[in-house]
Design a protein around this motif. Structure first.
Motif, PDB file in Angstrom:
ATOM      1  N   ALA A  31     -25.531  36.465 -15.159  1.00  0.00           N
ATOM      2  CA  ALA A  31     -26.421  35.983 -16.222  1.00  0.00           C
ATOM      3  C   ALA A  31     -26.398  34.463 -16.301  1.00  0.00           C
ATOM      4  O   ALA A  31     -27.426  33.842 -16.575  1.00  0.00           O
ATOM      5  CB  ALA A  31     -26.007  36.584 -17.563  1.00  0.00           C
ATOM      6  N   SER A  32     -25.242  33.864 -16.043  1.00  0.00           N
ATOM      7  CA  SER A  32     -25.181  32.401 -16.099  1.00  0.00           C
ATOM      8  C   SER A  32     -26.012  31.777 -14.987  1.00  0.00           C
ATOM      9  O   SER A  32     -26.604  30.718 -15.171  1.00  0.00           O
ATOM     10  CB  SER A  32     -23.738  31.917 -16.016  1.00  0.00           C
ATOM     11  N   ILE A  33     -26.094  32.441 -13.853  1.00  0.00           N
ATOM     12  CA  ILE A  33     -26.943  31.952 -12.771  1.00  0.00           C
ATOM     13  C   ILE A  33     -28.418  32.189 -13.118  1.00  0.00           C
ATOM     14  O   ILE A  33     -29.262  31.334 -12.908  1.00  0.00           O
ATOM     15  CB  ILE A  33     -26.574  32.633 -11.439  1.00  0.00           C
ATOM     16  N   GLY A  45     -17.292  34.292 -18.555  1.00  0.00           N
ATOM     17  CA  GLY A  45     -17.217  35.112 -17.344  1.00  0.00           C
ATOM     18  C   GLY A  45     -15.988  34.803 -16.518  1.00  0.00           C
ATOM     19  O   GLY A  45     -15.354  35.708 -15.958  1.00  0.00           O
ATOM     20  N   LEU A  46     -15.620  33.539 -16.457  1.00  0.00           N
ATOM     21  CA  LEU A  46     -14.427  33.138 -15.712  1.00  0.00           C
ATOM     22  C   LEU A  46     -13.163  33.690 -16.360  1.00  0.00           C
ATOM     23  O   LEU A  46     -12.290  34.249 -15.683  1.00  0.00           O
ATOM     24  CB  LEU A  46     -14.379  31.612 -15.644  1.00  0.00           C
ATOM     25  N   VAL A  47     -13.064  33.564 -17.677  1.00  0.00           N
ATOM     26  CA  VAL A  47     -11.889  34.065 -18.393  1.00  0.00           C
ATOM     27  C   VAL A  47     -11.775  35.582 -18.273  1.00  0.00           C
ATOM     28  O   VAL A  47     -10.695  36.116 -17.982  1.00  0.00           O
ATOM     29  CB  VAL A  47     -11.944  33.631 -19.878  1.00  0.00           C
ATOM     30  N   LEU A  48     -12.891  36.284 -18.467  1.00  0.00           N
ATOM     31  CA  LEU A  48     -12.853  37.744 -18.349  1.00  0.00           C
ATOM     32  C   LEU A  48     -12.531  38.195 -16.930  1.00  0.00           C
ATOM     33  O   LEU A  48     -11.834  39.192 -16.734  1.00  0.00           O
ATOM     34  CB  LEU A  48     -14.183  38.339 -18.800  1.00  0.00           C
ATOM     35  N   GLY A  49     -13.011  37.470 -15.935  1.00  0.00           N
ATOM     36  CA  GLY A  49     -12.694  37.818 -14.552  1.00  0.00           C
ATOM     37  C   GLY A  49     -11.221  37.642 -14.238  1.00  0.00           C
ATOM     38  O   GLY A  49     -10.607  38.481 -13.575  1.00  0.00           O
ATOM     39  N   VAL A  68     -16.323  34.077  -9.024  1.00  0.00           N
ATOM     40  CA  VAL A  68     -16.991  33.152  -8.098  1.00  0.00           C
ATOM     41  C   VAL A  68     -18.335  32.698  -8.658  1.00  0.00           C
ATOM     42  O   VAL A  68     -18.639  31.497  -8.664  1.00  0.00           O
ATOM     43  CB  VAL A  68     -17.157  33.799  -6.706  1.00  0.00           C
ATOM     44  N   SER A  69     -19.140  33.623  -9.153  1.00  0.00           N
ATOM     45  CA  SER A  69     -20.457  33.230  -9.673  1.00  0.00           C
ATOM     46  C   SER A  69     -20.325  32.367 -10.923  1.00  0.00           C
ATOM     47  O   SER A  69     -21.073  31.404 -11.099  1.00  0.00           O
ATOM     48  CB  SER A  69     -21.330  34.457  -9.937  1.00  0.00           C
ATOM     49  N   SER A  70     -19.362  32.678 -11.779  1.00  0.00           N
ATOM     50  CA  SER A  70     -19.146  31.854 -12.975  1.00  0.00           C
ATOM     51  C   SER A  70     -18.649  30.464 -12.599  1.00  0.00           C
ATOM     52  O   SER A  70     -19.091  29.464 -13.171  1.00  0.00           O
ATOM     53  CB  SER A  70     -18.140  32.523 -13.908  1.00  0.00           C
TER      54      SER A  70
END
Length: 102
Positions: A31-33, A45-49, A68-70
């Protein structure tokens, strides 16, 4: 030929998603992309990943894609912010120099 009913067994718990943190990391990373430059969505997204990689071993690949995407989107946002500040800051410095037309 006789018409006998076919009995199948289906267990929802065996096919359900068992790693919700990994799924959310993947969704927020994509979604951020898709929705442009923000700070909150890629960080979430980074924290949850990262949390998912530690807590949910069955969702490691989804968590990795989310991380990676975040991270890519967060770095892209920071680069765009730096370029924007350099352009705006550079224009402000040029306007202060004597002999330059505004």
């Amino acid at each position: 030929m006789t018409n006998q009913p076919v009995h199948t067994t289906f267990s929802a718990s065996s096919t359900g998603v068992r790693s919700p943190l990994a799924v959310w990391s993947l969704v927020l990373g994509l979604a951020s992309i898709g929705f442009g430059f923000t700070f909150v969505v890629p960080i979430a997204g980074l924290v949850l990943g990262i949390l998912s990689r530690r807590r949910e071993p069955q969702g490691r690949s989804m968590a990795l894609v989310g991380i990676v995407s975040s991270a890519v989107m967060l770095v892209g946002t920071l680069i765009a912010l730096a370029i924007g500040l350099a352009v705006v800051g550079g224009a402000g410095v040029l306007a202060l120099l004597p002999g330059t037309a505004a």
